[in-house]
Design a protein around this motif. Sequence first.
Motif, PDB file in Angstrom:
ATOM      1  N   LEU A  55       0.821  -1.209   0.000  1.00 56.40           N
ATOM      2  CA  LEU A  55       0.000   0.000   0.000  1.00 56.40           C
ATOM      3  C   LEU A  55       0.853   1.255   0.000  1.00 56.40           C
ATOM      4  O   LEU A  55       0.566   2.217  -0.723  1.00 56.40           O
ATOM      5  CB  LEU A  55      -0.925  -0.005   1.223  1.00 56.40           C
ATOM      6  CG  LEU A  55      -1.893   1.180   1.344  1.00 56.40           C
ATOM      7  CD1 LEU A  55      -2.791   1.267   0.125  1.00 56.40           C
ATOM      8  CD2 LEU A  55      -2.717   1.054   2.615  1.00 56.40           C
ATOM      9  N   ALA A  59       1.179   3.992  -2.937  1.00 55.28           N
ATOM     10  CA  ALA A  59       0.917   5.414  -2.682  1.00 55.28           C
ATOM     11  C   ALA A  59       2.029   6.292  -3.244  1.00 55.28           C
ATOM     12  O   ALA A  59       1.759   7.351  -3.835  1.00 55.28           O
ATOM     13  CB  ALA A  59       0.762   5.650  -1.182  1.00 55.28           C
ATOM     14  N   THR A 360      -3.211   2.597  -9.703  1.00 58.10           N
ATOM     15  CA  THR A 360      -2.219   2.068  -8.771  1.00 58.10           C
ATOM     16  C   THR A 360      -2.741   2.087  -7.342  1.00 58.10           C
ATOM     17  O   THR A 360      -2.609   1.110  -6.598  1.00 58.10           O
ATOM     18  CB  THR A 360      -0.914   2.887  -8.864  1.00 58.10           C
ATOM     19  OG1 THR A 360      -0.395   2.793 -10.197  1.00 58.10           O
ATOM     20  CG2 THR A 360       0.128   2.362  -7.891  1.00 58.10           C
ATOM     21  N   ALA A 361      -3.347   3.217  -6.955  1.00 53.41           N
ATOM     22  CA  ALA A 361      -3.860   3.344  -5.589  1.00 53.41           C
ATOM     23  C   ALA A 361      -4.999   2.360  -5.327  1.00 53.41           C
ATOM     24  O   ALA A 361      -5.035   1.683  -4.284  1.00 53.41           O
ATOM     25  CB  ALA A 361      -4.330   4.775  -5.352  1.00 53.41           C
ATOM     26  N   LEU A 362      -5.930   2.256  -6.288  1.00 53.39           N
ATOM     27  CA  LEU A 362      -7.075   1.365  -6.101  1.00 53.39           C
ATOM     28  C   LEU A 362      -6.636  -0.096  -6.059  1.00 53.39           C
ATOM     29  O   LEU A 362      -7.059  -0.866  -5.181  1.00 53.39           O
ATOM     30  CB  LEU A 362      -8.086   1.583  -7.232  1.00 53.39           C
ATOM     31  CG  LEU A 362      -9.341   0.704  -7.217  1.00 53.39           C
ATOM     32  CD1 LEU A 362     -10.108   0.881  -5.913  1.00 53.39           C
ATOM     33  CD2 LEU A 362     -10.234   1.035  -8.405  1.00 53.39           C
ATOM     34  N   SER A 364      -3.714  -1.229  -5.287  1.00 57.75           N
ATOM     35  CA  SER A 364      -2.923  -1.468  -4.076  1.00 57.75           C
ATOM     36  C   SER A 364      -3.821  -1.736  -2.879  1.00 57.75           C
ATOM     37  O   SER A 364      -3.499  -2.555  -2.011  1.00 57.75           O
ATOM     38  CB  SER A 364      -2.012  -0.269  -3.799  1.00 57.75           C
ATOM     39  OG  SER A 364      -1.071  -0.095  -4.833  1.00 57.75           O
ATOM     40  N   ARG A 365      -4.967  -1.054  -2.832  1.00 57.36           N
ATOM     41  CA  ARG A 365      -5.922  -1.300  -1.746  1.00 57.36           C
ATOM     42  C   ARG A 365      -6.484  -2.719  -1.817  1.00 57.36           C
ATOM     43  O   ARG A 365      -6.819  -3.317  -0.790  1.00 57.36           O
ATOM     44  CB  ARG A 365      -7.075  -0.296  -1.831  1.00 57.36           C
ATOM     45  CG  ARG A 365      -6.685   1.143  -1.583  1.00 57.36           C
ATOM     46  CD  ARG A 365      -6.429   1.435  -0.121  1.00 57.36           C
ATOM     47  NE  ARG A 365      -7.613   1.278   0.701  1.00 57.36           N
ATOM     48  CZ  ARG A 365      -7.640   1.478   2.018  1.00 57.36           C
ATOM     49  NH1 ARG A 365      -6.514   1.834   2.642  1.00 57.36           N
ATOM     50  NH2 ARG A 365      -8.733   1.312   2.701  1.00 57.36           N
ATOM     51  N   LEU A 366      -6.594  -3.249  -3.042  1.00 56.58           N
ATOM     52  CA  LEU A 366      -7.170  -4.577  -3.224  1.00 56.58           C
ATOM     53  C   LEU A 366      -6.129  -5.687  -3.161  1.00 56.58           C
ATOM     54  O   LEU A 366      -6.489  -6.873  -3.207  1.00 56.58           O
ATOM     55  CB  LEU A 366      -7.895  -4.649  -4.577  1.00 56.58           C
ATOM     56  CG  LEU A 366      -9.131  -3.755  -4.732  1.00 56.58           C
ATOM     57  CD1 LEU A 366      -9.664  -3.828  -6.155  1.00 56.58           C
ATOM     58  CD2 LEU A 366     -10.217  -4.150  -3.736  1.00 56.58           C
ATOM     59  N   GLU A 368      -4.381  -6.930  -0.852  1.00 60.89           N
ATOM     60  CA  GLU A 368      -4.479  -7.873   0.272  1.00 60.89           C
ATOM     61  C   GLU A 368      -5.491  -8.976   0.005  1.00 60.89           C
ATOM     62  O   GLU A 368      -5.491 -10.005   0.676  1.00 60.89           O
ATOM     63  CB  GLU A 368      -4.846  -7.118   1.548  1.00 60.89           C
ATOM     64  CG  GLU A 368      -6.196  -6.429   1.496  1.00 60.89           C
ATOM     65  CD  GLU A 368      -6.484  -5.579   2.727  1.00 60.89           C
ATOM     66  OE1 GLU A 368      -7.677  -5.420   3.051  1.00 60.89           O
ATOM     67  OE2 GLU A 368      -5.520  -5.086   3.347  1.00 60.89           O
ATOM     68  N   HIS A 369      -6.368  -8.775  -0.994  1.00 58.57           N
ATOM     69  CA  HIS A 369      -7.362  -9.792  -1.332  1.00 58.57           C
ATOM     70  C   HIS A 369      -6.868 -10.730  -2.431  1.00 58.57           C
ATOM     71  O   HIS A 369      -7.618 -11.631  -2.843  1.00 58.57           O
ATOM     72  CB  HIS A 369      -8.665  -9.125  -1.773  1.00 58.57           C
ATOM     73  CG  HIS A 369      -9.264  -8.246  -0.718  1.00 58.57           C
ATOM     74  ND1 HIS A 369      -9.789  -8.743   0.459  1.00 58.57           N
ATOM     75  CD2 HIS A 369      -9.393  -6.894  -0.640  1.00 58.57           C
ATOM     76  CE1 HIS A 369     -10.240  -7.736   1.208  1.00 58.57           C
ATOM     77  NE2 HIS A 369     -10.001  -6.603   0.564  1.00 58.57           N
ATOM     78  N   VAL A 374      -7.149  -7.784  -7.732  1.00 52.35           N
ATOM     79  CA  VAL A 374      -6.385  -6.731  -8.415  1.00 52.35           C
ATOM     80  C   VAL A 374      -6.688  -6.731  -9.906  1.00 52.35           C
ATOM     81  O   VAL A 374      -6.866  -5.674 -10.528  1.00 52.35           O
ATOM     82  CB  VAL A 374      -4.873  -6.915  -8.167  1.00 52.35           C
ATOM     83  CG1 VAL A 374      -4.060  -5.912  -8.987  1.00 52.35           C
ATOM     84  CG2 VAL A 374      -4.555  -6.764  -6.687  1.00 52.35           C
TER      85      VAL A 374
END
Length: 407
Positions: A55, A59, A360-362, A364-366, A368-369, A374
């Motif tokens: 993350l 960022a 990239t930001a979106l 990166s948030r995903l 972990e799933h 992604v």
Amino acid sequence: MPLTPARSSRPRMRDVLARPHVAAMLAGTLVGRLPTAMAPIALLLAVRADGGPVLLGGALAACYGLAAAIGQPLLGRLVDRTLLAPVAAASAAVAGAAFTALALIGCADHPMAAAALAVLAGAATPPLEAGLRALWPRLVPDPRAQHAAYTLDSVSQETVFVTGPLLATGLCQLLSPAAALAACALAGASGTLAVALRDPARWAPNRRRAGHWAGPLRSRGLLLLLASMTLLGVNLGAFNVLGVALADRHASGWLTGLLPAALAVGSLIGGLAYARSPWSMPLARQLLCAAGGYAILFAPLAFTTLPTALVALSACPGLYLAPLLANAFILSDRLAPPGTATEAAAWVIAVIGVGQALGTALASRLAEHGPTAVASVPVLAAALAAAVLLARTDLLASTDTPREKSA
């Protein structure tokens, strides 16, 4: 998807390369553009090497891309009002200093300082890409040859997105992320210097201007094109994170660079085929077909996480990427009011950068799933990019007849 070759003979890319200044200007801009393909991956891997989360790396990469997106139109407008050489040289010096500082600090240990430096490096990205694309009508005055020139530009750009990710990944694996960030500084400075020393970089722009504060953004057709290119940027930005997610899952750092490199190889092949056999259809329809083909061939990436399959599948949508970008920049030149060519090209580059930052930001948030989550981001973004163009193709249709533009 129609791929019928045009029957009329057209100047080819090698004819364009033989013209004065073209080969030297193109080579310099390609070297100078390398940091745009290297920096996002180098920042991601620098954070990972220091033990930081994906993350944070995402960022920093998003900060870099977003700052570049903001800086490019401003620098492009400055070039339209002055000269390319001094603007590019000054911005390259600032970006080089920022990359050097990033190489010397620990990005995970000093996240705020790293973010500030990433913003500075992005905002000061030399406007080489926009500058060259605005110069094409003067470097290649023959309207029939300009199509080959823009295709050559888009095809050769894929060498940046093949070489950049692999170079950044290789330097990180074999040396260190600091070496990759230092290489960004060196490539940007040397490429910009090569361009700034050429005569076209000191050609005075046409002084005829629209004079409106919005510049090229007054064109509704250009705004539609920019909306689609923003979504294309989301696709490309999320795709880089997919490589990182797969590398983490399979404990293979090389996947970080292999996926974007495979996409770029596909684009290189598709661009060469497109230049050899141009599609026999109006320009606006060519853009729509390229966007549609890209979206359709991107969809299978959402259904597998096998590394070998994903690398192979990543090359397929690339077949339409170079034609998509070539037609987008031709249309941006024709849609822009006189005297705003550099800024119009810079806006296309800028919104792709904004989209990359968002993607990239979106993604990166995903992360972990897992890779499947992604992968949904670039697949959906590619589909939406085509849908936007399909909804209002009429806004682009008036550009099918070439008209004289200022550089």
